[in-house]
Design a protein around this motif. Structure first.
Motif, PDB file in Angstrom:
ATOM      1  N   LYS A   1      -3.004  12.514   1.474  1.00 40.51           N
ATOM      2  CA  LYS A   1      -3.919  11.571   0.842  1.00 40.51           C
ATOM      3  C   LYS A   1      -4.112  10.337   1.708  1.00 40.51           C
ATOM      4  O   LYS A   1      -3.310  10.053   2.590  1.00 40.51           O
ATOM      5  N   GLN A   2      -5.180   9.597   1.420  1.00 32.37           N
ATOM      6  CA  GLN A   2      -5.425   8.361   2.150  1.00 32.37           C
ATOM      7  C   GLN A   2      -4.511   7.252   1.627  1.00 32.37           C
ATOM      8  O   GLN A   2      -4.041   7.285   0.494  1.00 32.37           O
ATOM      9  N   ARG A   3      -4.304   6.272   2.482  1.00 32.63           N
ATOM     10  CA  ARG A   3      -3.532   5.106   2.070  1.00 32.63           C
ATOM     11  C   ARG A   3      -4.307   4.359   0.992  1.00 32.63           C
ATOM     12  O   ARG A   3      -5.512   4.168   1.094  1.00 32.63           O
ATOM     13  N   GLU A   4      -3.603   3.935  -0.047  1.00 31.32           N
ATOM     14  CA  GLU A   4      -4.255   3.244  -1.147  1.00 31.32           C
ATOM     15  C   GLU A   4      -3.542   1.938  -1.470  1.00 31.32           C
ATOM     16  O   GLU A   4      -2.340   1.777  -1.240  1.00 31.32           O
ATOM     17  N   LEU A   5      -4.302   1.025  -2.039  1.00 35.17           N
ATOM     18  CA  LEU A   5      -3.771  -0.266  -2.432  1.00 35.17           C
ATOM     19  C   LEU A   5      -2.872  -0.119  -3.650  1.00 35.17           C
ATOM     20  O   LEU A   5      -3.216   0.599  -4.600  1.00 35.17           O
ATOM     21  N   VAL A   6      -1.745  -0.806  -3.621  1.00 32.92           N
ATOM     22  CA  VAL A   6      -0.860  -0.868  -4.780  1.00 32.92           C
ATOM     23  C   VAL A   6      -1.014  -2.232  -5.449  1.00 32.92           C
ATOM     24  O   VAL A   6      -1.324  -2.320  -6.639  1.00 32.92           O
TER      25      VAL A   6
ATOM     26  N   TYR B   1       0.860  -1.172   0.000  1.00 29.39           N
ATOM     27  CA  TYR B   1       0.000   0.000   0.000  1.00 29.39           C
ATOM     28  C   TYR B   1       0.901   1.228   0.000  1.00 29.39           C
ATOM     29  O   TYR B   1       2.084   1.138   0.314  1.00 29.39           O
ATOM     30  N   ARG B   2       0.330   2.364  -0.340  1.00 31.72           N
ATOM     31  CA  ARG B   2       1.121   3.589  -0.297  1.00 31.72           C
ATOM     32  C   ARG B   2       0.270   4.751   0.180  1.00 31.72           C
ATOM     33  O   ARG B   2      -0.956   4.736   0.052  1.00 31.72           O
ATOM     34  N   GLN B   3       0.944   5.734   0.731  1.00 32.41           N
ATOM     35  CA  GLN B   3       0.254   6.928   1.205  1.00 32.41           C
ATOM     36  C   GLN B   3       1.079   8.150   0.856  1.00 32.41           C
ATOM     37  O   GLN B   3       2.225   8.277   1.321  1.00 32.41           O
TER      38      GLN B   3
ATOM     39  N   ALA C   1      -3.638  -2.236  -8.549  1.00 32.35           N
ATOM     40  CA  ALA C   1      -4.429  -1.048  -8.817  1.00 32.35           C
ATOM     41  C   ALA C   1      -4.211  -0.672 -10.280  1.00 32.35           C
ATOM     42  O   ALA C   1      -3.144  -0.940 -10.848  1.00 32.35           O
TER      43      ALA C   1
ATOM     44  N   TYR D   1       5.593   3.754   1.127  1.00 31.20           N
ATOM     45  CA  TYR D   1       5.071   2.446   0.744  1.00 31.20           C
ATOM     46  C   TYR D   1       5.117   1.503   1.952  1.00 31.20           C
ATOM     47  O   TYR D   1       6.155   1.374   2.622  1.00 31.20           O
TER      48      TYR D   1
ATOM     49  N   SER E   1      -3.582   1.980 -11.976  1.00 34.64           N
ATOM     50  CA  SER E   1      -2.474   2.849 -12.384  1.00 34.64           C
ATOM     51  C   SER E   1      -1.116   2.167 -12.275  1.00 34.64           C
ATOM     52  O   SER E   1      -0.119   2.686 -12.789  1.00 34.64           O
TER      53      SER E   1
END
Length: 115
Positions: A43-48, A37-39, A60, A93, A62
């Motif tokens: 921004k909110q933490r998002e799945l990679v 995951y990354r932040q 994800a 990350y 992108s």
């Protein structure tokens, strides 16, 4: 209690590559799935990407075609190969492991992509 420790982050120019590693203090075979995951700042933490014990991976949108997640169960290590990096990939990350009863997280590693 399993500990996860990320490494491999750093500063890279746009278009470059980095390989992140996540070393576990115990067996990762106990994890149903693992992921990155990354932040980014503000921004909110998002799945990679995620990968199951059997090796099935998801990404994800992108990251598709640019990032590759893999795991080495013998070395108890999760990897993320990142190619064609973009400035918008700049973030901390985090490594994640999902056990039967709880989720484990690493402390994060900073990736900075300069334009």
């Amino acid at each position: 209690q399993v500990q996860l420790v990320e490494s491999g982050g750093g500063l890279v120019q746009a278009g470059g590559s980095l390989r992140l590693s996540c070393a576990a203090s115990g067996s990762i075979r106990s994890f149903n799935s693992m992921g990155w995951y990354r932040q980014a700042p503000g921004k909110q933490r998002e799945l990679v990407a995620t990968i199951t014990t059997g090796g099935t991976s998801t990404y994800a949108d992108s990251m598709k075609g640019r990032f590759t997640i893999s795991r080495d169960n013998d070395k108890n290590t999760l990897y993320l190969q990142m190619n064609s990096l973009r400035p918008e990939d700049t973030a901390v990350y985090y490594c994640n492991g999902n056990g039967m009863w709880k989720a484990y997280w690493g402390q994060g590693t900073q990736v900075t992509v300069s334009s």
